[in-house]
Design a protein around this motif. Structure first.
Motif, PDB file in Angstrom:
ATOM      1  N   ILE A  84     -79.604 -21.777  -7.711  1.00  0.00           N
ATOM      2  CA  ILE A  84     -80.294 -22.344  -6.478  1.00  0.00           C
ATOM      3  C   ILE A  84     -79.383 -23.086  -6.002  1.00  0.00           C
ATOM      4  N   CYS A  85     -78.456 -23.750  -6.439  1.00  0.00           N
ATOM      5  CA  CYS A  85     -77.383 -24.442  -5.802  1.00  0.00           C
ATOM      6  C   CYS A  85     -76.502 -23.586  -4.928  1.00  0.00           C
ATOM      7  N   ARG A 136     -78.356 -22.256  -1.829  1.00  0.00           N
ATOM      8  CA  ARG A 136     -78.390 -23.294  -0.958  1.00  0.00           C
ATOM      9  C   ARG A 136     -76.850 -23.977  -0.532  1.00  0.00           C
ATOM     10  N   ARG A 137     -75.966 -23.491  -0.990  1.00  0.00           N
ATOM     11  CA  ARG A 137     -74.763 -24.074  -0.723  1.00  0.00           C
ATOM     12  C   ARG A 137     -74.905 -25.683  -0.850  1.00  0.00           C
ATOM     13  N   GLU A 138     -75.188 -26.144  -1.915  1.00  0.00           N
ATOM     14  CA  GLU A 138     -75.320 -27.610  -2.030  1.00  0.00           C
ATOM     15  C   GLU A 138     -73.885 -28.066  -2.189  1.00  0.00           C
TER      16      GLU A 138
END
Length: 313
Positions: free
Chosen positions: A56-57, A60-62
């Protein structure tokens, strides 16, 4: 809808998701715990959660959390994601479910006290009253479920240590949420917990080879939903309220566990168990309620002084 009200509703919704998924975890742990040891189960759950959160990161390019957030992430990762999960899994093998629920539920009380001491959180009367009602409900549920035998001093101590680790992890996580996103704090806290549990890697590999498929699927479920999703929604809600109020919300878990055990496992609760669950929910409602501002009355308006009257005339 104004922004503060919308934010409050979103936080309440996130907290509800957390509580429901954490309650479901107790049912899954009972299945997975028959095939996996406490450390192996914790590591497998954390690896599944870290993998899910990592994907997920990336989508989302966290990116990496800021340096200022790492202290809180590391402490919460060690205490909550790592130590708490191993201690709780182990403790629940040494005591009956009622005793475990009773002892672990001092966690929210510790969160409120530690939050007041280290975070400057207020302890309003409604929060304290609600927590007292909920704790009484948790004790009632615990007593109604106890008596099956198998409890030990070691198990009680382990559950107590799990509650302390849980409370310390929550209080350490709160400042980090002011510097990093809920997803970043949860992802890297889960990774830290997985690193802490790496000594159990050998047990996990050995036991996974012989474990029945349902037990392994329950372990994966624990990682994806009660860990990856529920810890993220918890962090989202915690960033928008006090640690004490969030801790009080988790008193709904025993009531939901009773309901889920009834529906999923066919364990029909007794009248005392149902009464305790109702008390838990009532206490949560009280602790999360807010005092309504009193409407102004004629008595609240001061009488004008004579000189004020003459000037206005």
């Amino acid at each position: 809808m104004n922004t503060p009200r919308r934010t409050e509703l979103l936080a309440a919704g996130a907290a509800t998701v957390t509580v429901v998924l954490w309650a479901s975890a107790f049912v899954s742990i009972r299945s997975a715990g028959t095939a996996y040891s406490p450390g192996a189960l914790a590591l497998g759950r954390l690896l599944a959660g870290a993998l899910t959160l990592g994907v997920i990161c990336l989508v989302r390019r966290e990116g990496w959390p800021p340096r200022a957030a790492w202290r809180g992430i590391a402490v919460s990762g060690v205490l909550w994601f790592g130590f708490y999960m191993v201690a709780l899994n182990w403790g629940e093998q040494e005591v009956d479910a009622g005793t475990a629920a009773l002892v672990v539920n001092i966690g929210p009380l510790l969160i409120a006290l530690l939050g007041a001491r280290f975070l400057g959180d207020r302890l309003p009367p409604r929060l304290l009253a609600g927590m007292a009602v909920s704790f009484a409900g948790a004790v009632t549920v615990g007593l109604s479920m106890s008596g099956g035998g198998g409890s030990s001093l070691l198990g009680v101590v382990l559950c107590l240590l799990a509650a302390v680790g849980y409370a310390g992890g929550v209080v350490a996580q709160k400042p980090a949420l002011g510097r990093a996103s809920a997803l970043q704090v949860t992802t890297f806290g889960c990774l830290v917990g997985a690193v802490v549990c790496l000594p159990f890697a050998g047990q996990l590999v050995h036991q996974a080879a012989d474990a029945p498929v349902p037990a392994t699927l329950n372990m994966v479920y624990l990682g994806v939903f009660p860990t990856a999703l529920a810890f993220t929604t918890w962090a989202y809600a915690l960033a928008r309220t006090t640690a004490g109020r969030m801790g009080a919300t988790t008193y709904a878990v025993p009531a939901l566990v009773v309901l889920m055990s009834w529906l999923a496992l066919g364990e029909v609760p007794g009248a005392l168990t149902l009464a305790g669950g109702a008390l838990c929910l009532a206490g949560v409602a009280v602790s999360r309620s807010r005092r309504r501002p009193r409407a102004a009355t004629a008595e609240d308006t001061p009488e004008p002084r004579p000189e004020q009257t003459s000037r206005s005339a």
